[in-house]
Design an enzyme around this catalytic site. Structure first.
Site, PDB file in Angstrom:
ATOM      1  N   ILE A   1      -9.902  -7.129 -13.092  1.00  0.00           N
ATOM      2  CA  ILE A   1     -11.247  -6.591 -12.840  1.00  0.00           C
ATOM      3  C   ILE A   1     -12.225  -7.286 -13.791  1.00  0.00           C
ATOM      4  CG2 ILE A   1     -12.661  -4.490 -13.019  1.00  0.00           C
ATOM      5  CD1 ILE A   1     -10.800  -4.308 -10.637  1.00  0.00           C
TER       6      ILE A   1
ATOM      7  N   GLY B   1       0.785  -1.234   0.000  1.00  0.00           N
ATOM      8  CA  GLY B   1       0.000   0.000   0.000  1.00  0.00           C
ATOM      9  C   GLY B   1       0.812   1.278   0.000  1.00  0.00           C
ATOM     10  N   SER B   2       2.078   1.224  -0.495  1.00  0.00           N
ATOM     11  CA  SER B   2       2.852   2.468  -0.504  1.00  0.00           C
ATOM     12  C   SER B   2       2.262   3.475  -1.493  1.00  0.00           C
ATOM     13  CB  SER B   2       4.331   2.198  -0.808  1.00  0.00           C
ATOM     14  OG  SER B   2       4.505   1.717  -2.122  1.00  0.00           O
TER      15      SER B   2
ATOM     16  N   LYS C   1     -16.632 -15.363  -9.058  1.00  0.00           N
ATOM     17  CA  LYS C   1     -16.102 -14.001  -9.145  1.00  0.00           C
ATOM     18  C   LYS C   1     -17.215 -12.952  -9.255  1.00  0.00           C
ATOM     19  CE  LYS C   1     -12.561 -11.230 -11.224  1.00  0.00           C
ATOM     20  NZ  LYS C   1     -11.269 -11.212 -11.850  1.00  0.00           N
TER      21      LYS C   1
ATOM     22  N   HIS D   1       1.155   0.338 -13.355  1.00  0.00           N
ATOM     23  CA  HIS D   1       1.869  -0.903 -13.630  1.00  0.00           C
ATOM     24  C   HIS D   1       3.369  -0.617 -13.722  1.00  0.00           C
ATOM     25  CE1 HIS D   1       2.483  -4.976 -15.007  1.00  0.00           C
ATOM     26  NE2 HIS D   1       3.337  -4.474 -15.891  1.00  0.00           N
TER      27      HIS D   1
HETATM   28  C1  GRF Z   1       3.413  -1.365  -7.517  1.00  0.00           C
HETATM   29  O1  GRF Z   1       4.679  -1.663  -8.050  1.00  0.00           O
HETATM   30  C2  GRF Z   1       2.389  -1.237  -8.634  1.00  0.00           C
HETATM   31  O2  GRF Z   1       2.925  -0.729  -9.819  1.00  0.00           O
HETATM   32  C3  GRF Z   1       1.946  -2.654  -8.829  1.00  0.00           C
HETATM   33  O3  GRF Z   1       1.925  -3.210  -7.537  1.00  0.00           O
HETATM   34  C4  GRF Z   1       2.871  -2.528  -6.705  1.00  0.00           C
HETATM   35  C5  GRF Z   1       2.145  -2.080  -5.478  1.00  0.00           C
HETATM   36  O4  GRF Z   1       2.990  -1.553  -4.493  1.00  0.00           O
HETATM   37  N1  GRF Z   1       0.690  -2.708  -9.532  1.00  0.00           N
HETATM   38  P1  GRF Z   1       2.366  -0.895  -3.190  1.00  0.00           P
HETATM   39  O5  GRF Z   1       1.431  -1.938  -2.550  1.00  0.00           O
HETATM   40  O6  GRF Z   1       1.623   0.339  -3.575  1.00  0.00           O
HETATM   41  O7  GRF Z   1       3.523  -0.605  -2.280  1.00  0.00           O
END
Ligand code: GRF
Length: 193
Positions: free
Chosen positions: A92, A11-12, A64, A108
């Protein structure tokens, strides 16, 4: 703009987005954090930030469609009008796509269309390419295939390890995602005025 963020893990990206929303740099509110993983670290981040969260896994449902139906119910309850995927490690499905056309964005960690899928950073590193990057895009029914909104390149230097590359990519993500979100929300706001 009433936003929901979907995240499966650390979740960064959620954290940096929540921080700019809190500083009122984005004209919107995060009204819901949803995770498909009840153990995800992102849930404690939401708690600290005072953002309402829900977590359940598709495994808890018969299929789903029923799982996404439950998410849709939450989104309707919170009157959500925009979805931000931030490390949501699932495709999704049609129920959510139809309910939120052109209203779901994703980040991504590669220069799409190169290296889609779950391991964008590792796949680029192992392929030995000279550059990779970060892509923000709208979601469609494919795997990391929707219309591209923004991209930023990241060079892979000979001294880079997978870990140093991951670090560089995340730094770009944390700058790019809030900036793109800010722009999109501003544009959407102007169109509805
Ligand atoms: C990120 O590298 C994003 O591009 C990918 O998943 C990762 C999530 O990182 N889709 P975080 O959980 O936000 O730290």
């Amino acid at each position: 703009m009433r936003m929901a963020v979907f995240a499966s893990g650390n979740g960064s990206n959620f954290q940096v987005i929540a921080d700019v929303v809190k500083n009122q740099e984005i004209d919107g509110e995060i009204v819901l954090l949803f995770s498909d993983n009840r153990e995800a670290k992102v849930l404690s981040r939401a708690e600290v930030l005072g953002i309402p969260s829900h977590a359940f896994s598709p495994k808890e449902f018969s299929d789903k469609g029923t799982y996404e139906g439950e998410i849709l119910h939450l989104l309707e309850e919170k009157d959500v009008d925009f979805i931000v995927l931030a490390g949501y490690m699932r495709l999704i499905g049609p129920a959510l796509l139809e309910a939120f056309p052109q209203k779901i964005i994703n980040i991504h960690p590669s220069l799409l269309p190169s290296f889609p899928g779950l391991h964008g950073i590792r796949d680029a590193y192992e392929a030995g390419v000279a550059e990779t990057g970060v892509t923000v895009h709208y979601i469609d029914k494919g795997i990391d295939t929707g219309p591209i909104i923004a991209q930023e390149k990241v060079a892979i230097e000979t001294e880079d390890t997978l870990e140093s590359l991951e670090e560089k990519i995340h730094q770009v993500e944390h700058r790019l995602y809030p900036a793109v979100l800010k722009r999109i929300i501003k544009e959407k706001g102007q169109r509805t005025q």
